[in-house]
Motif scaffolding. Sequence first.
Motif, PDB file in Angstrom:
ATOM      1  N   CYS A 431      14.481  35.283   1.875  1.00 22.41           N
ATOM      2  CA  CYS A 431      14.550  36.184   3.038  1.00 22.41           C
ATOM      3  C   CYS A 431      15.872  36.017   3.789  1.00 22.41           C
ATOM      4  O   CYS A 431      16.186  36.804   4.675  1.00 22.41           O
ATOM      5  N   ILE A 432      16.652  34.999   3.413  1.00 19.75           N
ATOM      6  CA  ILE A 432      17.986  34.834   4.010  1.00 19.75           C
ATOM      7  C   ILE A 432      19.061  35.342   3.055  1.00 19.75           C
ATOM      8  O   ILE A 432      19.977  36.060   3.458  1.00 19.75           O
ATOM      9  N   ASP A 433      18.946  34.956   1.778  1.00 22.46           N
ATOM     10  CA  ASP A 433      20.051  35.294   0.871  1.00 22.46           C
ATOM     11  C   ASP A 433      19.709  36.378  -0.159  1.00 22.46           C
ATOM     12  O   ASP A 433      20.550  36.765  -0.961  1.00 22.46           O
ATOM     13  N   GLY A 434      18.469  36.873  -0.172  1.00 22.96           N
ATOM     14  CA  GLY A 434      18.094  37.952  -1.091  1.00 22.96           C
ATOM     15  C   GLY A 434      17.962  37.492  -2.541  1.00 22.96           C
ATOM     16  O   GLY A 434      17.801  38.322  -3.437  1.00 22.96           O
ATOM     17  N   ASP A 435      17.998  36.176  -2.769  1.00 24.73           N
ATOM     18  CA  ASP A 435      17.916  35.661  -4.135  1.00 24.73           C
ATOM     19  C   ASP A 435      16.455  35.309  -4.441  1.00 24.73           C
ATOM     20  O   ASP A 435      16.013  34.177  -4.256  1.00 24.73           O
TER      21      ASP A 435
END
Length: 465
Positions: A431-435
């Motif tokens: 939810c922070i880096d989309g990974d």
Amino acid sequence: MCGVLGILGDTFLTNARELLLLLAHRGQDASGLLWSENDRYNKAKAMGSPSGIRVPSEKAAIILGSTRYPTSGRRVVSTAELDTFVGPFDRGGLALTHNGNITNIKKLTDTHYDCDTEFITDLLHDLLTENGGDLARAFKEFDQRVDGAYSLVGIYDGRMFAYRDPRGFKPLVFGRSKGRVIVASESTVLDMAGVPLERDVYPGELLIFGPDSSMESHSISQNSTHSHCFFEYVYFAHPAARIENQLVYDVRFRLGRALAAEFKRLALEPPDYVVPVPDTSRPAAQALAEELGVPMREIILKNRYLGRTFIARSQAERDAMAKSKYIYLDDKIRGKNILVVDDSIVRGTTAKMIVADLRRRGAAKVYFTVTCPPQDHPCYYGIDISTSSELIASEANVEEIAQFIGADALIYQTMDGLINAIGLRDLCLACIDGDYPTAYARHIQEAVQAQGAVSDCRDYERVIE
Ligand code: SF4
């Protein structure tokens, strides 16, 4: 996000309900208990907190418990819905409850489920039938079909079992003592029951406990890396919980230290007070105050009779809750520079209100610090931020968010600060880096990017080819 509980060994149902109350912060929508009696299952469920569950004053040999936070399906609106909306569920001789979210449920079934725990129960029941009742073989197949997060506890063939998905997204711990076994989302339940914490259930591990509390461990699926949800440490879990050998309180304290370093780097006018937004950010605020050499003052007090704003389902409900959520010590605010510490800014609703409330009471400056970095991607694994349109950081940069909430400065945690404070490298940070760590979640991400988000529907509840 939900709380799950399993107890093996004669226990009063009223005691089980008290233990389940320790998981009420993980889900306030509804709660349920299930127990086995003479080869059949009994259930008692209630809207809201476990304290509303009515149970007889009897003991049961195996008990399952659930607190529900709806990340699939909508909120429970009447007691008539409890049977299909909240676990535990049972099919044939199988009963279970789970925490997490199945991302590919729409792909796997055309049947409508109000709660994905019921889907898991049905699927596992079918796989057990196909595999001659062998739990280990059934879970091997289960993992091959299902994408997502699932920490679960169940009963089958007179035994209790626990399973955690191969990535280990959601916490699940257990302990054994004097003929009793307890499996729970958080170790605080074991502490309260007087059962020492043995360890976390390993990702991809199936544990089967016999009636004499003997234990079999089966390694079902292994991933070289795990994906423990960082948000458990930042927000969800109780500060006294121990997850992956990390005391949540200590992690939050270290998050505060890291934030203090960020604050010093900006060389802003010093605050008069560090003020936590109760309750989650209190340990971080203590650390910040110590590092900055200024007092911490609890001038924002919580209205204890309201639940957690984050897990309210609708924006209207969140707004209404945010308005009556806090009470302020007005005398301590006028003319002061105040450094507020909160755990996250998701929609910006609460932060904006707090800054406005402090200004209205005469604060000279309001700095807003956040113990985690901006969350600008939805979660598909069991936190109900399921579309990017719900996330202010997906549409605005830090300066714009600061402007929106009306703060003199907005300071987020850095990614390094977060990872070092938690002390684990194997984290889900999607939810922070989309990974996204799993294949179907990445598929949803790509499809949503191509088709565009639909604001009134969770991304994973759309039919995606
Ligand atoms: S996407 Fe974020 S909230 Fe969801 S499991 Fe991963 S870290 Fe946790």
